[in-house]
Design a protein around this motif. Structure first.
Motif, mmCIF file in Angstrom:
data_model
loop_
_atom_site.group_PDB
_atom_site.id
_atom_site.type_symbol
_atom_site.label_atom_id
_atom_site.label_comp_id
_atom_site.label_asym_id
_atom_site.label_seq_id
_atom_site.Cartn_x
_atom_site.Cartn_y
_atom_site.Cartn_z
ATOM 1 N N UNK A 489 12.713 2.942 -0.860
ATOM 2 C CA UNK A 489 12.216 1.689 -0.290
ATOM 3 C C UNK A 489 11.499 1.893 1.046
ATOM 4 N N UNK A 490 11.709 3.038 1.675
ATOM 5 C CA UNK A 490 11.055 3.314 2.964
ATOM 6 C C UNK A 490 9.663 3.914 2.790
ATOM 7 N N UNK A 491 9.289 4.211 1.553
ATOM 8 C CA UNK A 491 8.047 4.948 1.287
ATOM 9 C C UNK A 491 7.034 4.108 0.546
ATOM 10 N N UNK A 492 5.792 4.139 1.011
ATOM 11 C CA UNK A 492 4.704 3.479 0.304
ATOM 12 C C UNK A 492 4.074 4.476 -0.661
ATOM 13 N N UNK A 493 4.090 4.125 -1.960
ATOM 14 C CA UNK A 493 3.504 4.990 -2.985
ATOM 15 C C UNK A 493 2.521 4.173 -3.819
ATOM 16 N N UNK A 494 1.901 4.818 -4.802
ATOM 17 C CA UNK A 494 0.898 4.133 -5.627
ATOM 18 C C UNK A 494 1.482 2.985 -6.433
ATOM 19 N N UNK A 495 2.806 2.948 -6.609
ATOM 20 C CA UNK A 495 3.404 1.826 -7.348
ATOM 21 C C UNK A 495 3.457 0.557 -6.497
ATOM 22 N N UNK A 496 3.021 0.653 -5.226
ATOM 23 C CA UNK A 496 2.943 -0.534 -4.371
ATOM 24 C C UNK A 496 1.499 -0.978 -4.150
ATOM 25 N N UNK A 497 0.622 -0.051 -3.799
ATOM 26 C CA UNK A 497 -0.767 -0.423 -3.506
ATOM 27 C C UNK A 497 -1.659 0.808 -3.555
ATOM 28 N N UNK A 498 -2.968 0.547 -3.473
ATOM 29 C CA UNK A 498 -3.966 1.622 -3.488
ATOM 30 C C UNK A 498 -3.766 2.567 -2.305
ATOM 31 N N UNK A 499 -3.918 3.863 -2.568
ATOM 32 C CA UNK A 499 -3.932 4.871 -1.509
ATOM 33 C C UNK A 499 -5.328 5.491 -1.545
ATOM 34 N N UNK A 500 -6.186 5.027 -0.630
ATOM 35 C CA UNK A 500 -7.633 5.310 -0.735
ATOM 36 C C UNK A 500 -8.041 6.546 0.061
ATOM 37 N N UNK A 501 -7.327 7.640 -0.136
ATOM 38 C CA UNK A 501 -7.568 8.832 0.675
ATOM 39 C C UNK A 501 -8.782 9.609 0.216
ATOM 40 N N UNK A 502 -9.760 9.752 1.107
ATOM 41 C CA UNK A 502 -10.907 10.587 0.798
ATOM 42 C C UNK A 502 -10.487 12.030 0.607
ATOM 43 N N UNK A 503 -11.117 12.704 -0.368
ATOM 44 C CA UNK A 503 -10.873 14.109 -0.682
ATOM 45 C C UNK A 503 -9.525 14.332 -1.356
ATOM 46 N N UNK A 504 -8.769 13.269 -1.610
ATOM 47 C CA UNK A 504 -7.432 13.457 -2.181
ATOM 48 C C UNK A 504 -7.237 12.794 -3.534
ATOM 49 N N UNK A 505 -8.115 11.896 -3.928
ATOM 50 C CA UNK A 505 -8.158 11.365 -5.285
ATOM 51 C C UNK A 505 -6.791 10.916 -5.785
#
Length: 947
Positions: A489-505
């Motif tokens: 619950x302390x971690x934001x992952x893709x199951x919560x929202x977009x992670x729009x990191x350039x170069x990391x796809x």
């Protein structure tokens, strides 16, 4: 609408959304957008030659049938790999949980406290079992960890040793064969001379700077290394010990013997065999070597309010800072696997680990005693889990395979048997029966384990370990399940929202791709099992290699490198071998653009190359004339160019074919960094642009999850002239006819997670792969257009288009006292992970939305960025007490009795309406990096802290 088409589920925007988005960016069709983005002379003229796309249901049936071709033998091969029990509570709640496997590397500490705590537990476990002072967040596998130890000890040589060029490194002949092969690969380019021999006959001459020992030895013999280490120290020779982590529960730790580095694998702590990986290696050393330590370290610090917070420590060791001066190119860890291994220790605790280790040892003792009754001679004088039996190996092998059992056959008269935590009394009776039949004897029946001890008193562990609270309170499934959930619950992952990191796809890691990883037919195969027992794996891996050949336009692929950085290194070593095969030993110059990722120059230095940096133009493109000048200047010694395409700045440079031709005209090869391959698949490829080798990040373009910072897979694909040099393995040969020695421990690297990329390609097919690339480019250009007028885009192509990512200019905001970091932290309040911060240009954000995100999510992100832009407008440099500088805002902060800020609690926590529907709360305020580095702590608090 074809509801059974995987592309529909993987690609975010609907057909209607695509039309709206195209209209927003000012194009009529997708074809027009691609024409305006990718130079026409490098566009593919025909579709990828791949089989038709499977539905998810078809793939599930296909992978089940393929898995059934793998034979489920009981493997007692050992050699650093042992069957392990994955506690179901860990398998269900971590291994199969997108809350854990879709998170990004914890660069944004405030929204990664759960993962960081889990890794801190792992580091603590490693420190205590090894008896060392400091441990990192894991490495890729035992063999590459050993190579990192060799390099670290080379780096920390005394001034006198460096002055006298002392470069010999002693390798005990007891080392695992795959580790020796990786050491051979990594030693020569950096100027280390390996000397392999018997540690009991070593002369400790001052020609040596270091040594490495295996504990227990490769076939199970346990040696007391205290005398060796003491003598080495007296002669200024530093010692690394590769140690089996479960054995350290019963054996004196290498740290107590005086070792300088201890390393190994944590695979047997609840991680599946997976035909070789992914597994988390561990690496521990002395505090004084922390600045030379490879990989990442998780450390304790404080947040703005002085509360305890965790974050990645000692960022100056990162390769993007040290570049070609870096002692390692490792920029990743095996986080998901280290989290599992650490949680295995949390679940079992010290007493549970002792029970498991005692049972394994008792099984080995019982088996040795029963085989002795058959008149069979066991030659290990001291052992933990592995015995070596003298007998006719050929007879044993035939009967063992008939009974679906694998041993390791050292020679025609010697058989090695490594037992593990899954070994039952029934298994022991089966083994005894096999040896009895092979020797024409009557087998006795074992009814219980015997209590004998084959560990010398001088080597029995007497020191305590894992006394911290975390290892002693979560031993019921309910307790551990809740602890894992609390951290998640302390971690934001893709199951919560977009992670729009350039170069990391950070794209969708589809459940249908992930499910096979839990199947025993796939996750329970030993990497050194005979090939006829792994036919399902062999077919899948060969097919994946062929698919990647088609996608890249190249002739050959190796899947062995188990990270992107390993792929870079492998590509350069293959180029090096090619030049040497032609007698061009002097070709050692690597041209690298100044905009390149920091691992590029680090990898080149590790491959023994001399880095020459080429200029970048104001528009972000490679300065072709500067490149030409330097290529001609160094023509006699030119080895290669390292180039990222599309560029690190998110642009398809139109001069790319001219650039690659310049290198070829001057005798060099072209290495293409595949970090941005998500903008190429199906539209262009590395062969078409003129490259000779590329690495691919399967954990980016090909949908393997990042897992919080690993697993990764970094295969290389090569042109025909480089195929003969693809790497081999000393136990199961792979690679080309003139293969270089091993890049990583297992023949096919992290084979288990290759299933994910195989599924991704099989279910998308040629048409789906091309569409995924097109939509990735469209999504990026849609964000670029939506943010136009609020943020400037730093670089664009000749027709004003971005590739699959773009860089936002944030440096002018300094006039208002706002740094790019403030924007990153404020995004957390909106429920988003920040894009890539200050790479490749300091003070900017690099955004890559991928094809997986739908229009609604893209709009939410753009709304957040626009809202933040308005907040920047109201900031002033004179008054740092503003909403951006104070971000992120925690629940404790917002719910406190006092509120001392010049904006409302609602503005702080719920800046836009959508946030209230699905609020993510950062658990700490801004982490103090400098404090943590000044006061480096990288393990759980000592037991005294709880008293």
């Amino acid at each position: 609408m074809r509801t059974d088409a995987f592309a529909l589920r993987h690609i975010g925007p609907s057909e209607d959304d695509l039309q709206k988005m195209l209209k927003t960016i000012g194009t009529e069709t997708m074809e027009q957008l691609i024409f305006e983005t990718i130079p026409d002379d490098i566009r593919l003229k025909s579709a990828l030659n791949l089989e038709p796309a499977m539905t998810e249901y078809e793939f599930a049936n296909h992978i089940k049938k393929l898995g059934d071709k793998n034979k489920m033998f009981q493997s007692y091969i050992g050699l650093g790999y042992h069957q392990a029990i994955i506690p179901a509570v860990i398998q269900r709640n971590i291994f199969e949980n997108p809350g854990w496997y879709t998170a990004y590397t914890p660069y944004q500490a405030e929204i990664a406290q759960g993962r960081l705590e889990a890794i801190l537990n792992f580091q603590t476990m490693v420190i205590e079992l090894t008896g060392m002072e400091i441990a990192n967040a894991s490495l890729l596998d035992e063999s590459t960890a050993a190579a990192e130890a060799m390099a670290l000890l080379f780096d920390v040589r005394s001034r006198e040793q460096k002055k006298n060029n002392v470069n010999k490194f002693f390798v005990s002949e007891e080392i695992l064969p795959q580790t020796l092969s990786v050491l051979q690969t990594r030693s020569t380019p950096i100027g280390v001379e390996l000397v392999i021999g018997n540690h009991e006959e070593f002369d400790f001459s001052n020609d040596f700077y270091g040594a490495i020992l295996q504990y227990p030895g490769k076939f199970g013999q346990v040696y007391d290394y205290a005398g060796f280490i003491a003598k080495a120290k007296a002669n200024e020779i530093k010692v690394a010990v590769a140690a089996d982590i479960l054995s350290l529960v019963k054996l004196t730790s290498p740290g107590e013997m005086g070792a300088d580095v201890v390393l190994g694998t944590t695979q047997r702590f609840g991680i599946p065999l997976g035909y070789g990986g992914p597994h988390a290696a561990y690496f521990a050393t002395k505090e004084e070597y922390k600045r030379s330590m490879p990989g990442r370290i998780i450390g304790v610090t404080v947040d703005t309010d002085g509360n305890r917070a965790l974050r990645m420590a000692l960022q100056t060791r990162e390769q993007h800072i040290k570049r070609d001066k870096a002692t390692s190119n490792i920029c990743t860890a095996q986080v998901l696997l280290s989290v599992m291994a650490g949680m295995y220790a949390v679940y079992h605790g010290p007493k549970g680990l002792q029970y498991i280790a005692n049972k394994v040892h008792a099984s080995a003792v019982t088996l040795a005693n029963e085989l002795e009754k058959l008149g069979l001679y066991q030659i290990n004088t001291a052992y933990f889990d592995t015995i070596v039996v003298k007998t006719a190996a050929k007879n044993v092998k035939a009967i063992a395979e008939r009974n679906e059992v694998n041993f390791y056959y050292i020679d025609e008269n010697t058989v090695s048997i490594s037992l593990n935590e899954t070994t039952s009394i029934a298994d022991l009776n089966k083994i005894v029966a096999i040896f009895a039949e092979a020797n024409g004897k009557q087998a006795t029946t074992i009814s219980e384990l015997q209590n004998g001890n084959q560990i010398p008193a001088s080597l029995e562990r007497t020191s305590n370990f894992l006394q911290h609270d975390v290892f002693n309170k979560y031993h019921s499934e309910t307790a551990l399940m809740r602890y894992i959930k609390m951290l998640e619950r302390k971690d934001l992952a893709l199951n919560h929202s977009m992670i729009s990191l350039g170069s990391c796809t950070m794209k969708l890691n589809a459940a249908s791709e992930m499910l096979p990883l839990s199947m025993a037919q796939w996750n329970n195969i030993h990497p050194f099992a005979p090939l006829d027992q792994a036919q399902g794996y062999q077919e899948m891996l060969a097919k994946l290699e062929q698919q990647l050949n088609v996608i890249t336009g190249f002739a050959g692929t190796t899947l062995q490198p188990n990270s992107g950085a390993q792929g870079e290194y492998a590509g350069l070593m293959v180029i090096r071998a090619y030049h040497q095969s032609r007698g061009d030993y002097h070709r050692n110059i690597a041209l690298i653009p100044s905009s390149a990722h920091g691992t590029n120059p680090a990898s080149a230095a590790m491959a023994g190359m001399q880095v020459v940096v080429t200029k970048t133009l104001d528009n972000g493109n490679i300065d072709v004339e500067d490149l030409r000048e330097k290529a001609i200047l160094h023509a006699a010694n030119l080895s290669c160019l390292m180039v990222t395409y599309p560029s690190t700045h998110g642009v398809f440079e139109s001069a790319i074919r001219e650039i690659t031709q310049i290198i070829h005209d001057n005798g060099g090869q072209v290495y293409m960094d595949g970090a941005n391959m998500n903008a190429q698949v199906g539209l262009t490829n590395p062969a078409t642009i003129g490259a000779d080798v590329c690495h691919l990040n399967l954990h980016k373009t090909f949908a393997i999850p990042h897992g919080g910072g690993g697993p990764g897979v970094g295969p290389i694909c090569v042109a025909p002239q480089l195929v003969p040099f693809l790497p081999t393995n000393p136990v199961i040969p792979t690679g080309g006819e003139q293969a270089i020695t091993a890049i990583s421990a297992a023949p096919w690297g992290s084979a288990l997670v290759c299933l994910i990329s195989y599924g991704y390609i099989c279910m998308l097919g040629a048409e789906g792969l091309k569409k995924a690339t097109e939509v990735a480019i469209l999504n990026a250009n849609y964000i670029k257009e939506k943010l136009n007028g609020h943020y400037d885009t730093l670089y664009s192509g000749e027709m004003g288009r971005a590739a699959h990512e773009m860089i936002l200019e944030c440096r002018p905001f300094k006039e208002k006292g706002i740094e790019v970091t403030d924007i990153a932290k404020r995004l957390m309040d909106y429920g988003f992970h920040a894009p890539t911060v200050s790479f490749p240009v300091a003070g900017t954000l690099m955004i890559e939305p991928t094809e997986s995100e739908n229009l609604e999510e893209l709009d939410r992100f753009c709304d957040a960025m626009i809202s933040i832009r308005k907040e920047i407008e109201s900031a002033t440099i004179e008054n740092p007490n503003n909403i951006l500088k104070n971000a992120p805002h925690t629940l404790m902060m917002v719910a406190a009795d006092t509120w001392i800020y010049p904006y409302t609690r609602e503005q702080a926590a719920f800046p836009l309406d959508y946030v209230a529907e699905n609020k993510f709360w950062p658990t700490v305020r801004r982490a103090d990096e400098a404090y943590g580095d000044r006061n480096l702590v990288c393990s759980c608090a000592p037991i005294e802290a709880y008293i």
